[in-house]
Write an enzyme that holds these catalytic residues in place. Structure first.
Site, PDB file in Angstrom:
ATOM      1  N   HIS A   1       4.755   0.197  -0.164  1.00 21.35           N
ATOM      2  CA  HIS A   1       5.539  -0.599   0.785  1.00 21.35           C
ATOM      3  C   HIS A   1       4.697  -1.728   1.347  1.00 21.35           C
ATOM      4  CE1 HIS A   1       3.690   2.786   3.003  1.00 21.35           C
ATOM      5  NE2 HIS A   1       3.659   1.998   4.063  1.00 21.35           N
TER       6      HIS A   1
ATOM      7  N   HIS B   1       0.852  -1.202   0.000  1.00 23.53           N
ATOM      8  CA  HIS B   1       0.000   0.000   0.000  1.00 23.53           C
ATOM      9  C   HIS B   1       0.882   1.244   0.000  1.00 23.53           C
ATOM     10  CE1 HIS B   1       1.185  -0.424   4.233  1.00 23.53           C
ATOM     11  NE2 HIS B   1       0.984   0.880   4.340  1.00 23.53           N
TER      12      HIS B   1
ATOM     13  N   ASP C   1       0.762   4.996   2.010  1.00 24.41           N
ATOM     14  CA  ASP C   1       0.020   5.661   3.080  1.00 24.41           C
ATOM     15  C   ASP C   1      -0.776   6.783   2.413  1.00 24.41           C
ATOM     16  OD1 ASP C   1       1.213   3.912   4.819  1.00 24.41           O
ATOM     17  OD2 ASP C   1       2.775   5.301   5.454  1.00 24.41           O
TER      18      ASP C   1
ATOM     19  N   ARG D   1       7.839  -9.213  15.295  1.00 21.55           N
ATOM     20  CA  ARG D   1       8.237  -7.844  14.988  1.00 21.55           C
ATOM     21  C   ARG D   1       7.082  -6.922  15.336  1.00 21.55           C
ATOM     22  NH1 ARG D   1       7.499  -4.887  10.098  1.00 21.55           N
ATOM     23  NH2 ARG D   1       8.999  -3.179  10.008  1.00 21.55           N
TER      24      ARG D   1
HETATM   25  C1  LIG Z   1      -5.017   7.685   9.447  1.00 19.58           C
HETATM   26  C2  LIG Z   1      -5.084   6.514   8.849  1.00 19.58           C
HETATM   27  C3  LIG Z   1      -4.085   6.040   7.887  1.00 19.58           C
HETATM   28  C4  LIG Z   1      -4.496   4.597   7.674  1.00 19.58           C
HETATM   29  C5  LIG Z   1      -5.993   4.683   7.775  1.00 19.58           C
HETATM   30  C6  LIG Z   1      -6.146   5.496   9.035  1.00 19.58           C
HETATM   31  O1  LIG Z   1      -7.437   6.037   9.190  1.00 19.58           O
HETATM   32  C7  LIG Z   1      -5.816   4.619  10.250  1.00 19.58           C
HETATM   33  C8  LIG Z   1      -4.925   3.405   9.883  1.00 19.58           C
HETATM   34  C9  LIG Z   1      -3.899   3.697   8.802  1.00 19.58           C
HETATM   35  C10 LIG Z   1      -3.451   2.439   8.093  1.00 19.58           C
HETATM   36  C11 LIG Z   1      -2.301   1.675   8.770  1.00 19.58           C
HETATM   37  C12 LIG Z   1      -1.947   0.427   7.963  1.00 19.58           C
HETATM   38  C13 LIG Z   1      -1.892   0.686   6.451  1.00 19.58           C
HETATM   39  C14 LIG Z   1      -3.083   1.570   5.988  1.00 19.58           C
HETATM   40  C15 LIG Z   1      -3.097   1.713   4.472  1.00 19.58           C
HETATM   41  C16 LIG Z   1      -4.362   1.044   6.544  1.00 19.58           C
HETATM   42  O2  LIG Z   1      -5.155   0.281   6.028  1.00 19.58           O
HETATM   43  O3  LIG Z   1      -4.560   1.552   7.799  1.00 19.58           O
HETATM   44  C17 LIG Z   1      -3.011   2.896   6.729  1.00 19.58           C
HETATM   45  C18 LIG Z   1      -4.061   3.932   6.379  1.00 19.58           C
HETATM   46  C19 LIG Z   1      -3.640   4.897   5.283  1.00 19.58           C
HETATM   47  O4  LIG Z   1      -2.493   5.364   5.234  1.00 19.58           O
HETATM   48  O5  LIG Z   1      -4.490   5.156   4.461  1.00 19.58           O
HETATM   49  O1  AKG Z   2       5.292  -2.517   9.918  1.00 15.77           O
HETATM   50  C1  AKG Z   2       5.777  -1.897   8.977  1.00 15.77           C
HETATM   51  O2  AKG Z   2       6.976  -1.871   8.755  1.00 15.77           O
HETATM   52  C2  AKG Z   2       4.865  -1.166   8.014  1.00 15.77           C
HETATM   53  C3  AKG Z   2       3.691  -0.490   8.685  1.00 15.77           C
HETATM   54  C4  AKG Z   2       2.951   0.408   7.760  1.00 15.77           C
HETATM   55  O3  AKG Z   2       3.282   0.572   6.627  1.00 15.77           O
HETATM   56  C5  AKG Z   2       1.767   1.136   8.260  1.00 15.77           C
HETATM   57  O4  AKG Z   2       1.328   0.878   9.405  1.00 15.77           O
HETATM   58  O5  AKG Z   2       1.244   1.980   7.505  1.00 15.77           O
HETATM   59 FE   FE2 Z   3       2.196   2.129   5.598  1.00 19.32          FE
END
Ligand SMILES: C=C1C[C@]23C[C@@]1(O)CC[C@H]2[C@@]12CCC[C@@](C)(C(=O)O1)[C@H]2[C@@H]3C(=O)O
Ligand code: AKG
Ligand code: FE2
Length: 370
Positions: A283, A227, A229, A293
């Site tokens: 990533h 994904h 961010d 981890r």
């Molecule tokens: C602020 C945020 C970014 C995120 C979606 C969220 O509302 C809360 C979780 C975040 C996260 C963490 C893991 C990867 C990710 C793609 C996901 O599904 O939840 C990211 C979200 C994001 O960056 O869009």
């Molecule tokens: O655990 C990791 O190294 C990646 C975590 C991550 O990409 C995320 O939480 O958005």
């Molecule tokens: Fe991420």
């Protein structure tokens, strides 16, 4: 696998007992994970060394600009967060995930909710489940959120909240310094503008903690799906166990990020804000056989309904590359992108095709669409 009856009907939200797993079940097997070579992104690596930015460096703004344009990710040094605090954060994260399933599930993320324990939001876009647990929380609401897990607000609760709040306080100082560098790199004048941006972002911080247990057959599964961010930028703190990989083009490859460092990832909304100058990075996290981890992602972005459009300074004499979006709206666009196999950034691009986010006209990389 245990699926106690009181748990959610959503298969992604059922509890999977990683500790008891002797093999990777079909539900957790991912195809196409090793189609691209894996290269070392450690500091000693020549071609693929992930860029490093040292906040103490007088030329840090140039280093930030270069890294954000060419990689969308860098390792941050000189941030001043004591390693002793990072070790306490890690220990507290481990302690939450070590709780019995029935206690963690009290905080289970409900459909459509941004906070809670369980798999992250993107997990629901994939047919397979990842080898991990997560928990999304916001510092603004930390104590109320954690009462779901620790209703008696005992010692473990206080320790967790105290440490995470201390981490948040110290991270805000780093956000402050890095924002100044980002603005300098973009040629945006005004300390005042910077202050306002930091203030707004600090109110919407979201922390997402990840726990990747040991896996009996790590090559067949994934810790966190590929994904980008979606916000402005993310700080990622990871334990001293490798697992994070960045996708790079020409040639296609996965670059392994050295463990232990504090990482900065540019997000999609920052790519939009900078008119495509700074790039978000695909990533993923892989798992391993011998060590558990953990990581904590500290996500920064605008308020959900604030309009984000390319900055005047970034557009210059040219044309805006993206239309105006809010973060809330972008989540919906990304959901559609995941379900249709497209790219969310391309879907908000004003000249689709020209701003292919990963450079070659192909929408997504292999295991996303498999
Ligand atoms: C602020 C945020 C970014 C995120 C979606 C969220 O509302 C809360 C979780 C975040 C996260 C963490 C893991 C990867 C990710 C793609 C996901 O599904 O939840 C990211 C979200 C994001 O960056 O869009
Ligand atoms: O655990 C990791 O190294 C990646 C975590 C991550 O990409 C995320 O939480 O958005
Ligand atoms: Fe991420």
């Amino acid at each position: 696998m245990s699926a106690p009856s009181q748990l959610s009907k959503d298969p992604h939200n059922n509890y999977f007992d990683f500790g008891a797993a002797r093999q990777v079940p079909e539900t957790h097997t991912w195809e196409g994970l090793y189609e691209h070579p894996l290269v070392d992104g450690g500091v000693g690596a020549v071609e693929d060394a992930v860029p490093v930015v040292d906040l103490r460096d007088p030329h840090a703004a140039e280093a930030v600009a270069r890294a954000s344009e060419q990689w969308g990710t860098f390792l941050l040094e000189g941030h001043g967060i004591p390693s002793e605090l990072l070790a306490r954060v890690e220990a507290r994260i481990v302690s939450v995930f070590a709780l019995p399933a029935s206690e963690k599930m009290r905080a289970a993320r409900q459909d459509g909710q941004s906070h809670g324990y369980g798999l992250p939001p993107i997990a629901s876009y994939f047919p397979k489940t990842t080898w991990s647990e997560g928990y999304t929380m916001s510092p603004a609401n930390l104590r109320a959120e954690l009462r779901k897990i620790w209703p008696d607000a005992g010692e473990d609760y206080r320790h967790f909240c105290d440490v995470m709040e201390e981490f948040h306080r110290q991270m805000l100082a780093v956000v402050d310094k890095l924002t100044v560098l980002f603005l300098a790199a973009l040629g945006v004048a005004g300390v005042e503008a910077g202050r306002k941006i930091v203030e707004t972002m600090s109110e919407t911080v979201t922390m997402h903690i990840n726990w990747y247990p040991k896996c009996p057959d790590p090559k067949r599964t994934l810790g966190l799906a590929t994904h980008t961010d979606s916000g402005f930028f993310t700080f990622l703190m990871q334990s001293h166990v490798s697992g994070l990989q960045l996708f790079r083009r020409e040639p296609d490859r996965w670059v392994g990020v050295p463990p232990g460092a504090l990482i900065v990832n540019i997000g999609d909304l920052f790519q939009i804000l900078t008119n495509g100058r700074f790039r978000s990075t695909y990533h993923r996290a892989i798992v391993n056989r011998d060590s558990t981890r953990v990581s904590v992602a500290y996500h920064l972005g605008p308020p959900a309904d604030a309009k984000v459009a390319p900055l005047r300074e970034a557009v210059g004499g040219g044309k805006p590359a993206y239309r105006t979006v809010t973060w809330r709206e972008y989540f919906l666009v990304r959901k559609e992108a995941f379900t249709t196999g497209g790219s969310a950034l391309q879907m908000v691009s004003l000249s689709p095709g020209d701003h292919d986010d990963d450079g070659d006209g192909a929408d997504q990389i292999s295991e996303i669409s498999s």
